[in-house]
Design a protein around this motif. Structure first.
Motif, mmCIF file in Angstrom:
data_model
loop_
_atom_site.group_PDB
_atom_site.id
_atom_site.type_symbol
_atom_site.label_atom_id
_atom_site.label_comp_id
_atom_site.label_asym_id
_atom_site.label_seq_id
_atom_site.Cartn_x
_atom_site.Cartn_y
_atom_site.Cartn_z
ATOM 1 N N TRP A 127 -18.417 24.586 26.468
ATOM 2 C CA TRP A 127 -18.110 24.266 25.034
ATOM 3 C C TRP A 127 -19.364 24.050 24.351
ATOM 4 C CZ3 TRP A 127 -14.777 25.405 22.105
ATOM 5 C CH2 TRP A 127 -13.306 25.564 22.659
ATOM 6 N N GLN A 128 -20.597 23.661 24.788
ATOM 7 C CA GLN A 128 -21.705 23.671 24.132
ATOM 8 C C GLN A 128 -22.129 24.906 23.765
ATOM 9 O OE1 GLN A 128 -24.020 21.476 27.584
ATOM 10 N NE2 GLN A 128 -24.069 19.791 25.913
ATOM 11 N N MET A 129 -21.912 26.128 24.763
ATOM 12 C CA MET A 129 -22.508 27.287 24.388
ATOM 13 C C MET A 129 -21.480 27.812 23.406
ATOM 14 S SD MET A 129 -22.620 28.637 28.476
ATOM 15 C CE MET A 129 -22.896 30.416 28.090
ATOM 16 N N ILE A 130 -20.316 27.724 23.438
ATOM 17 C CA ILE A 130 -19.173 28.073 22.304
ATOM 18 C C ILE A 130 -19.613 27.540 21.044
ATOM 19 C CG2 ILE A 130 -16.744 28.063 21.395
ATOM 20 C CD1 ILE A 130 -16.130 28.215 24.453
ATOM 21 N N ALA A 131 -19.845 26.378 20.849
ATOM 22 C CA ALA A 131 -20.230 25.598 19.697
ATOM 23 C C ALA A 131 -21.609 25.981 19.235
ATOM 24 C CB ALA A 131 -20.214 23.987 19.984
#
Length: 213
Positions: free
Chosen positions: A10-14
């Motif tokens: 989710w850090q990558m998606i964000a």
């Protein structure tokens, strides 16, 4: 399993969509058979990881029983998810993620609609309003044939959507299931057709019931 890979994802998606505020982050599709307390802890960690990267994006928080609206209150999901906060202590743009089908048993496996779900959504709407929270219906659908009773006959889907539209202060939006790469023979097909003489043509269910006013 450690939360670390999920948080990293989710850090990558964000990071990928940090500059695109129209993207909504749905943290997981239909979780099932999870410990509710552990799941809430995991979601809180994910929210904490997303917010420094994308501080204002809408985040959808799903419950543990396929995110179904009919168990949102009885399973304790509503109360548990209500404890999740942003790092600044607010709950801004943290929406509850709901799914609800109209077929027998709320299974999402039949094109035939047998309910308008008003009895399901009424206590959810009342709870949301009482607790000053909002939800997003990210999956609902029905069949396109008149015999399916979704838009003709009993018009169950039209009645459901009309109820949700009238309570849009707490049910702030929806997505129909499903369109895109699905085969048009899929029972819940909502993919528009592109005939030669017009830009596109909605499926009968979408055209009849599912436009947000």
């Amino acid at each position: 399993m450690s939360d670390s890979p999920y948080i990293k994802l989710w850090q990558m998606i964000a990071s990928q969509y940090a500059s695109e505020p129209r993207v909504i982050f749905g943290l997981m599709n239909e979780p099932w058979e999870l410990n509710l307390g552990a799941w809430v802890t995991t979601l809180q960690r994910v929210v904490n990881a997303i917010r420094p990267i994308a501080p204002k994006h809408v985040i959808l928080l799903p419950g543990i029983q396929y995110a179904h609206a009919d168990t949102f209150l009885s399973s304790g999901t509503a109360t548990a998810l209500d404890t999740i906060i942003n790092p600044d202590g607010t709950k801004d743009n943290l929406l509850f993620d709901l799914h609800q089908w109209l077929d027998k048993g709320n299974l999402g496996t039949s094109s035939v609609c047998v309910t308008d779900n008003i009895a399901v959504f009424t206590p959810v709407v009342n709870w949301l309003r009482c607790h000053k929270r909002k939800a997003f219906l990210s999956a609902t659908g029905g069949g396109n044939a008149a015999s399916d009773n979704c838009m003709a006959g009993s018009t169950f889907m039209c009645k459901q959507m009309s109820y949700l539209f009238s309570n849009s202060d707490v049910i702030v939006g929806y997505t129909g299931w499903a369109a895109g790469s699905y085969d048009t023979s899929y029972i819940y097909d909502e993919t528009p057709a592109w005939p030669a003489n017009i830009p596109y043509a909605d499926t009968p269910l979408v055209a009849t019931c599912m436009y947000w006013p």
